[in-house]
Design a protein around this motif. Structure first.
Motif, short mmCIF file in Angstrom:
data_model
loop_
_atom_site.label_atom_id
_atom_site.label_comp_id
_atom_site.label_asym_id
_atom_site.label_seq_id
_atom_site.Cartn_x
_atom_site.Cartn_y
_atom_site.Cartn_z
N TYR A 172 0.83 -1.21 0.00
CA TYR A 172 0.00 0.00 0.00
C TYR A 172 0.86 1.26 0.00
CZ TYR A 172 -3.79 -3.11 1.45
OH TYR A 172 -4.71 -4.11 1.51
N GLY A 173 0.23 2.35 -0.41
CA GLY A 173 0.78 3.68 -0.19
C GLY A 173 -0.30 4.49 0.50
N ILE A 174 0.12 5.64 1.07
CA ILE A 174 -0.89 6.60 1.51
C ILE A 174 -0.80 7.81 0.59
CG2 ILE A 174 0.69 7.45 3.32
CD1 ILE A 174 -1.73 8.59 4.75
N GLY A 175 -1.93 8.23 0.09
CA GLY A 175 -1.98 9.42 -0.77
C GLY A 175 -2.67 10.55 -0.03
N ILE A 176 -2.00 11.70 0.01
CA ILE A 176 -2.58 12.86 0.68
C ILE A 176 -2.77 13.93 -0.39
CG2 ILE A 176 -2.26 14.55 2.53
CD1 ILE A 176 -0.46 12.56 3.90
N LYS A 177 -3.93 14.54 -0.39
CA LYS A 177 -4.26 15.44 -1.52
C LYS A 177 -4.85 16.75 -1.03
CE LYS A 177 -7.62 15.82 -5.25
NZ LYS A 177 -8.54 15.16 -6.18
N GLU A 178 -4.54 17.81 -1.76
CA GLU A 178 -5.21 19.10 -1.55
C GLU A 178 -5.76 19.59 -2.88
OE1 GLU A 178 -2.30 20.65 2.10
OE2 GLU A 178 -2.15 21.60 0.13
N LEU A 179 -6.85 20.31 -2.82
CA LEU A 179 -7.40 20.95 -4.02
C LEU A 179 -7.23 22.46 -3.84
CD1 LEU A 179 -9.02 20.29 -6.64
CD2 LEU A 179 -11.08 20.83 -5.33
N TRP A 180 -6.62 23.11 -4.83
CA TRP A 180 -6.35 24.55 -4.76
C TRP A 180 -7.06 25.27 -5.91
CZ3 TRP A 180 -2.53 27.49 -1.83
CH2 TRP A 180 -1.91 26.75 -0.83
#
Ligand SMILES: Cc1cc2nc3c(=O)[nH]c(=O)nc-3n(C[C@H](O)[C@H](O)[C@H](O)COP(=O)(O)OP(=O)(O)OC[C@H]3O[C@@H](n4cnc5c(N)ncnc54)[C@H](O)[C@@H]3O)c2cc1C
Ligand code: SF4
Length: 547
Positions: free
Chosen positions: A209-217
């Motif tokens: 697995y990976g962890i994906g962290i996301k932001e929307l700008w």
């Protein structure tokens, strides 16, 4: 007999992501009179969907052939430019396109929000007569006397923290079905139980697995390049830690930026959230966000084991589809196309079984056929990318993976089929031997802290309910997670759920469950597998928009 209300369907699907929705739509396309229901734990469809997303349209083409001409389709921006960067601490090198194997190209793909695509697909499903129960988590599997799965039950609502019934108490509902499709996404809680019960992972490589962290700008027009797709490797990660960034220019001045860290990292002090914040401060990245506004935040695990780790897909009474089965093409960071294609394939087999008058048996053809299907072919060509990266580090690993993927273009691999080795939770080293890491506080403009980020995820849970992060043995958590590994849950959780506090000289584990964004990282990375993520009361969790 449980005494709960029960509803009967031909097919029940758990999860309204691309896999579940594609399966439901395909079932109705094949057999309009069959009854199909989806149960979704988010307050609405899309509320728990988090993705990049660059979407390969093969799944949509197979499911809704005229989708490009639909006036409401939320996927309108083709990829216009594709960039790969190697980041060092102070600079960046753009990798020439010629070095990249053709399968890495994003030509013909679209950028957009997968959550919005799911909302649109849900409209299509409902128009065909699919019943979608949002705000209900499937928390229990139902079995018949022979051990076949006969549906799911939703969790009770209105339970207090101590398990007693509040005035609002309502027992869960049984959704019984001739076939049950599990489309929970990466590290599904029911999929985990089914895997154990039916030994679906026997003889397979461990899932990675990976962890994906996301932001929307939202960014000013002068810096916005609609359709630009950019990925990076390197800084701020060291060579031994796998991962990288994505940065996609969506329509409407929006930029989706995120960071994926492979969960086989070793240092227990390492924080994927803080590394993502550092990444944004790189001189090649930061200018994109000057005078911009951060609109949304979230995190989600992504399955990375690929071809070698796909479990047996079927069990008596149902099947795993989408990321519940781990169909992500890791070097392309794409899984939504395979989620849809696997949903379609499973639906075809289930529709044929129903037409033959069958129920509660194994739709074996789905499992037997996937390796030679487009999904199998997609994963086969990239099967060595992740093992090479894990074994050789980022610089050599990515180069070797590129070489292998070039060779795969011609149907051959110098490496055969490589193994992943250990499960991610075994990778941590004891805290005493791992160097401490000092992270800087966020500036509130470009870089942020976790609590203000969680606020932007719209996460809400009823506070007075049983804690849905079940620590199996609290003594083990103190003696091992805290004393041996220095409490890695505090830095790895992207929502500041876990804290170790001093209480009368003894360590006390605080679980701020209401903050949880349902990423599933604790369920994967806890070094003793002592944390079990189970669904909280339906409707709780993030309320993502545009993610
Ligand atoms: C950071 C990140 C970036 C990505 N970028 C891309 C990209 O650019 N392109 C791409 O194609 N793919 C990308 N992916 C992968 C892609 O998002 C997944 O492959 C895809 O979402 C899998 O679809 P799914 O339907 O299997 O599961 P999901 O999309 O995870 O959907 C599962 C659904 O099931 C619901 N659910 C789960 N458990 C239960 C339960 N017990 N009861 C009721 N409901 C439940 C969830 O709330 C959710 O709505 C990315 C993933 C991540 C994390
Ligand atoms: S508690 Fe676990 S699932 Fe929830 S946000 Fe933290 S790491 Fe993710």
């Amino acid at each position: 007999m449980s005494g709960r209300e029960a509803l009967d369907f031909d097919v029940v699907i758990v999860g309204a992501g691309p896999a579940g929705l594609a399966a439901a739509i395909r079932l109705k396309q094949r057999s309009p009179r069959r009854s199909v229901a989806i149960v979704e734990k988010g307050a609405e469809v899309g509320a728990h969907i988090l993705s990049g997303a660059v979407i390969d349209p093969v799944g949509l083409d197979a499911l809704v052939p005229g989708w490009r001409n639909d006036p409401d389709v939320p996927l309108t921006q083709p990829v216009t430019r594709d960039r790969y960067l190697w980041l060092g601490a102070g600079g960046a090198v753009r990798l020439p396109h010629l070095l990249l194997p053709p399968l890495m190209s994003n030509r013909g793909a679209y950028v957009g929000s997968l959550g919005e695509v799911c909302r649109w697909l849900a409209g299509k499903a409902e128009a065909l007569g699919v019943e979608i129960f949002t705000g209900f988590a499937a928390s229990e599997l139902l079995f018949d006397r022979r051990g076949a799965v006969t549906g799911v039950a939703t969790g009770d609502m209105g339970l207090a923290r101590d398990g007693s019934h509040k005035a609002t108490y309502q027992p869960g509902v049984e959704l019984r079905a001739r076939y049950t499709l599990i489309a929970e996404g990466a590290r599904g809680s029911l999929a985990k139980r089914l895997t154990r019960r039916f030994g679906l992972d026997l003889g397979r490589e461990p899932q990675k697995y990976g962890i994906g962290i996301k932001e929307l700008w939202h960014i000013p027009p002068a810096r916005h390049r609609p359709g630009l797709v950019q990925h990076s490797f390197g800084w701020p990660l060291d060579d031994a830690t796998g991962g990288g960034s994505f940065l996609y220019h969506l329509p409407g001045g929006l930029v989706s930026v995120g960071f994926v860290v492979h969960l086989n990292y070793r240092n227990p002090h390492f924080s994927p959230f803080e590394e993502f914040q550092r990444f944004k401060s790189h001189p090649a990245i930061a200018p994109t966000f000057a005078d911009g506004e951060r609109l949304a935040y979230g995190a989600r695990a992504i399955s990375e084991g690929g071809y070698q780790s796909v479990p047996k897909l079927t069990f008596p009474g149902g099947a795993l589809i989408g990321c519940a089965a781990g169909f992500v093409n890791v070097p392309r960071i794409k899984g939504s196309h395979n989620a849809m294609l696997s949903g379609i394939a499973a639906a075809d087999h289930v529709a044929a079984a129903l037409a033959d008058g069958r129920s509660h048996d194994e739709v074996a053809g789905y499992d037997e056929g996937w390796r030679t299907s487009p999904v199998g072919r997609d994963l086969w060509r990239v099967r060595n990318a992740k093992p090479l990266w894990s074994k050789h580090g980022t610089l050599r690993g990515v180069m070797l993976a590129g070489l292998d993927m070039w060779a795969q273009t011609f149907g051959w691999s110098p490496f055969g089929t490589l193994s992943h080795g250990e499960e991610d939770h075994r990778a941590l080293e004891p805290g005493v031997t791992a160097p401490p890491i000092a992270y800087q506080r966020g500036d509130g403009k470009l870089t942020f802290d976790r609590l203000s980020s969680v606020y932007l995820s719209g996460t809400r849970h009823e506070e007075n309910q049983p804690v849905h992060l079940k620590v199996g043995d609290m003594r083990l958590q103190v003696e091992s997670e805290f004393r041996v590994y220095d409490g890695p849950s505090a830095p790895y959780c992207p929502a500041a759920v876990y804290e170790w506090r001093e209480d009368g000289g003894a360590p006390h584990y605080v679980i701020n469950a209401a903050n949880c964004v349902h990423c599933k990282t604790c369920d994967i990375k806890d070094p003793n597998q002592n944390i079990d993520w189970v669904p909280p009361e339906g409707g709780g969790g993030p309320n993502y928009r545009g993610m």
